[in-house]
Design an enzyme around this catalytic site. Sequence first.
Site, PDB file in Angstrom:
ATOM      1  CD  GLU A  81      -2.902  -1.180   2.322  1.00  0.00           C
ATOM      2  OE1 GLU A  81      -2.497  -0.654   3.378  1.00  0.00           O
ATOM      3  OE2 GLU A  81      -3.970  -1.812   2.240  1.00  0.00           O
ATOM      4  CD  GLU A 112       4.818 -21.218  11.643  1.00  0.00           C
ATOM      5  OE1 GLU A 112       4.862 -21.548  12.836  1.00  0.00           O
ATOM      6  OE2 GLU A 112       3.952 -20.452  11.180  1.00  0.00           O
TER       7      GLU A 112
END
Length: 274
Positions: A81, A112
């Site tokens: 953004e 992960e």
Amino acid sequence: MKFNKTTEAESKYQDLDKMELNEILKNINKEDILVPVAVEKAIPQIEKLTEQIVLKLKKGGRLVYIGAGTSGRLGIVDASECPPTFGVEDNLVIGLIAGGDKAIRKAVENAEDSITQGWKDLNEININDKDVVIGIAASGTTPYVVSTLKKCNEKNITTGCITCNTNSPLGKTAKFPIEINVGPEFLTGSSRMKAGTAQKLVLNMISTTTMILLGKVKGNKMIDMQLSNEKLVDRGTKMIVEEINVDYNTAKILLNKYKSVRNSIENYKKTGLI
């Protein structure tokens, strides 16, 4: 000091499956209200990390978020953004997630847990000591994130973190930790809820404050935003009207000519010409 995983602690609420719909919603909201209060307590930590980010970016560095699962996705959202909001290059703020881009939409099994992949991912973007790397992990224990920050420390790369457990391995590894203790989740262990909300709030604070201090905002307006749709073109036109006191059509002509709010305002003030 003892490390207690509050993100995994038992919910204060029992028998969720027996609650009425309205009761579930009210109780979730009751817990969500606690999040901004917890974030407020961490403002001194947020300030210290943001100060480092601004210093590094002014010297040509980049801001890199790295995380897994929800935490990784939140970093990617914030990074993605920044270009449309502030008109910066796509590579100024970068989001990386364990498992790569496919993990943005679907969980990648065991991604992960790697203690080597995070550093490899950073090397893919040519990480260096001009940059700042922020590890995002609600638990503060994610191997992909903790191992990467340790490697960054070895290479003299500035490190920060956003975690929702105090005294976690990640918090102890990062040079500039941010720890937001939001307490147990409404749904036990579901850190996409309060912990995720806290991380999103902190990311908003970091990136917005950084861009303001880098001169990407004038007054309270996104003067460098990308004009990627009609809504934003209209908003930009109105900014010009307000700033240089011309009519809407004149402002629209300036915007079409100079392609940005900042350039339109600066060129008009300099020449007085459309």
